[in-house]
Design a protein around this motif. Structure first.
Motif, mmCIF file in Angstrom:
data_model
loop_
_atom_site.group_PDB
_atom_site.id
_atom_site.type_symbol
_atom_site.label_atom_id
_atom_site.label_comp_id
_atom_site.label_asym_id
_atom_site.label_seq_id
_atom_site.Cartn_x
_atom_site.Cartn_y
_atom_site.Cartn_z
ATOM 1 N N ASP A 210 99.384 49.781 54.520
ATOM 2 C CA ASP A 210 99.974 48.572 54.705
ATOM 3 C C ASP A 210 100.421 48.084 53.129
ATOM 4 O OD1 ASP A 210 97.509 47.919 53.786
ATOM 5 O OD2 ASP A 210 97.249 45.858 55.124
ATOM 6 N N MET A 211 99.664 48.138 52.592
ATOM 7 C CA MET A 211 100.032 47.914 50.865
ATOM 8 C C MET A 211 99.976 49.149 50.102
ATOM 9 S SD MET A 211 98.035 44.787 48.602
ATOM 10 C CE MET A 211 99.105 43.385 49.341
ATOM 11 N N PHE A 212 98.579 49.704 50.063
ATOM 12 C CA PHE A 212 98.378 51.066 48.972
ATOM 13 C C PHE A 212 98.631 52.420 49.721
ATOM 14 C CE2 PHE A 212 95.177 47.608 48.472
ATOM 15 C CZ PHE A 212 95.715 46.921 47.149
ATOM 16 N N THR A 213 99.217 53.087 48.687
ATOM 17 C CA THR A 213 99.710 54.571 49.482
ATOM 18 C C THR A 213 98.352 55.154 49.244
ATOM 19 O OG1 THR A 213 100.281 55.113 47.065
ATOM 20 C CG2 THR A 213 101.962 54.405 48.777
ATOM 21 N N LEU A 214 97.269 54.870 48.606
ATOM 22 C CA LEU A 214 96.067 55.733 48.470
ATOM 23 C C LEU A 214 95.566 56.266 49.795
ATOM 24 C CD1 LEU A 214 93.898 56.649 46.722
ATOM 25 C CD2 LEU A 214 92.920 54.272 46.884
ATOM 26 N N TRP A 215 95.352 55.449 50.917
ATOM 27 C CA TRP A 215 94.840 55.849 51.940
ATOM 28 C C TRP A 215 95.349 57.115 52.754
ATOM 29 C CZ3 TRP A 215 91.130 53.454 50.494
ATOM 30 C CH2 TRP A 215 91.016 52.113 50.071
ATOM 31 N N ASP A 216 96.842 57.110 52.694
ATOM 32 C CA ASP A 216 97.529 58.208 53.199
ATOM 33 C C ASP A 216 97.512 59.312 52.413
ATOM 34 O OD1 ASP A 216 99.216 56.899 55.354
ATOM 35 O OD2 ASP A 216 100.044 55.861 54.033
ATOM 36 N N ARG A 217 97.216 59.281 51.086
ATOM 37 C CA ARG A 217 96.924 60.458 50.348
ATOM 38 C C ARG A 217 95.665 61.032 50.407
ATOM 39 N NH1 ARG A 217 99.881 57.520 46.423
ATOM 40 N NH2 ARG A 217 97.851 57.090 45.473
ATOM 41 N N LEU A 218 94.636 59.983 50.816
ATOM 42 C CA LEU A 218 93.062 60.413 50.809
ATOM 43 C C LEU A 218 93.099 61.102 52.117
ATOM 44 C CD1 LEU A 218 90.934 57.544 49.400
ATOM 45 C CD2 LEU A 218 91.219 59.778 48.666
ATOM 46 N N PHE A 219 93.696 60.697 53.213
ATOM 47 C CA PHE A 219 93.259 61.278 54.377
ATOM 48 C C PHE A 219 94.436 62.074 55.061
ATOM 49 C CE2 PHE A 219 90.917 57.265 54.003
ATOM 50 C CZ PHE A 219 89.699 57.710 54.076
ATOM 51 N N GLY A 220 95.397 62.469 54.140
ATOM 52 C CA GLY A 220 96.394 63.498 54.817
ATOM 53 C C GLY A 220 97.382 63.137 55.613
ATOM 54 N N THR A 221 97.875 61.627 55.525
ATOM 55 C CA THR A 221 99.126 61.380 56.376
ATOM 56 C C THR A 221 100.247 60.911 55.603
ATOM 57 O OG1 THR A 221 97.855 59.134 56.578
ATOM 58 C CG2 THR A 221 97.499 60.628 58.357
ATOM 59 N N GLU A 222 100.234 61.208 54.309
ATOM 60 C CA GLU A 222 101.296 60.740 53.474
ATOM 61 C C GLU A 222 102.756 61.760 53.725
ATOM 62 O OE1 GLU A 222 102.038 59.143 49.099
ATOM 63 O OE2 GLU A 222 101.547 61.480 49.159
ATOM 64 N N ARG A 223 103.656 61.096 53.960
ATOM 65 C CA ARG A 223 104.864 61.763 53.908
ATOM 66 C C ARG A 223 105.885 61.386 52.757
ATOM 67 N NH1 ARG A 223 108.124 60.944 59.076
ATOM 68 N NH2 ARG A 223 109.652 62.401 58.145
ATOM 69 N N ARG A 224 106.197 62.053 51.775
ATOM 70 C CA ARG A 224 106.995 61.797 50.499
ATOM 71 C C ARG A 224 108.718 61.563 50.762
ATOM 72 N NH1 ARG A 224 105.442 58.837 47.320
ATOM 73 N NH2 ARG A 224 106.887 59.624 45.689
ATOM 74 N N PRO A 225 109.261 60.459 50.490
ATOM 75 C CA PRO A 225 110.609 60.669 50.533
ATOM 76 C C PRO A 225 111.429 61.507 49.823
ATOM 77 C CG PRO A 225 109.555 58.445 49.944
ATOM 78 C CD PRO A 225 108.538 59.343 49.703
#
Length: 252
Positions: A210-225
């Motif tokens: 919701d504010m930080f991208t850290l959580w998505d990176r830590l838990f493998g849910t990040e999608r990069r533009p």
């Protein structure tokens, strides 16, 4: 009372600024937006009414816990800046997992899809949440505020920061790609969050922070533009309309 006044002024001013930055003079889009704006602002008004009328709010919960000698603050006597950081990170971390749950569980998804049914993204999309989802999120925020029990000014500041983050990440504002890439090392930007609303990805869309991208990176849910166009919305979602969206969770 002054804290309430300044918090409201900052939120109102921030919302108005983002709204103004989105203005593109596109008459056709403005006509199409009228119905969805009525829906979004209507849901936002109900959400604010729930937060104002609910007997136990984040502020009341923190004040009660602090007066009773409970909560982390009562035992550690943290400086205001430290308490703000701890509350902000804790609330953001909890919101990340609640957001994932909203996408993972069918009953919760029925509530959350009201937000994802928006066929466009702009600052008003930050207000578009079903009232029951608002209550679930508020209950979590109340529990965290009671557990930490920081000063009232800290609670108000964190509430304001998270609400402004919701407005910002949905704003129809385009940052230069280099600036966005730098910001996304820590913070969610509009283009980063737009991937979360990707219609092609459905409920498993990633980028839940919701504010930080850290959580998505830590838990493998990040999608990069990657620069590709993203179509937002849900193909078979009920059309806009306040009453239609309020009843949407009853529809499979």
């Amino acid at each position: 009372m002054s804290a309430y006044f300044w918090t409201s002024l900052v939120l109102g001013g921030g919302f108005a600024l983002l709204f103004a930055l989105e203005a593109d003079g596109d008459v056709e889009r403005s006509v199409n937006r009228r119905r969805r704006w009525t829906t979004n602002f209507g849901l936002g008004a109900i959400g604010f009414a729930i937060a104002a009328l609910l007997p136990v709010s984040t502020l009341v919960a923190a004040s009660w816990s602090r007066a009773a000698g409970l909560g982390l603050e009562a035992h550690l006597a943290m400086a205001a800046a430290v308490a703000l950081a701890v509350l902000l990170v804790t609330r953001s971390f909890a919101a990340y997992w609640l957001h994932r749950a909203m996408h993972a569980h069918p009953l919760l998804w029925r509530l959350h899809r009201v937000h994802h049914a928006d066929a466009e993204l702009d600052v008003s999309s930050g207000l578009r949440n079903h009232p029951i989802e608002q209550l679930v999120g508020l209950a979590l925020a109340v529990a965290i505020s009671a557990a930490l029990a920081p000063a009232s000014a800290v609670v108000l500041a964190v509430d304001a920061l998270l609400l402004m983050a919701a407005f910002w990440q949905h704003a129809d504002v385009r940052l230069p790609a280099p600036a966005a890439s730098v910001a996304e090392r820590l913070f969610v930007t509009p283009r980063y969050h737009r991937l979360h609303h990707d219609a092609a990805a459905g409920a498993a869309s990633g980028n839940y922070g919701d504010m930080f991208t850290l959580w998505d990176r830590l838990f493998g849910t990040e999608r990069r533009p990657d620069g590709s166009d993203v179509v937002v919305g849900i193909a078979d979602a009920p059309r806009d309309g306040l009453l239609i969206q309020l009843a949407s969770p009853l529809r499979r």
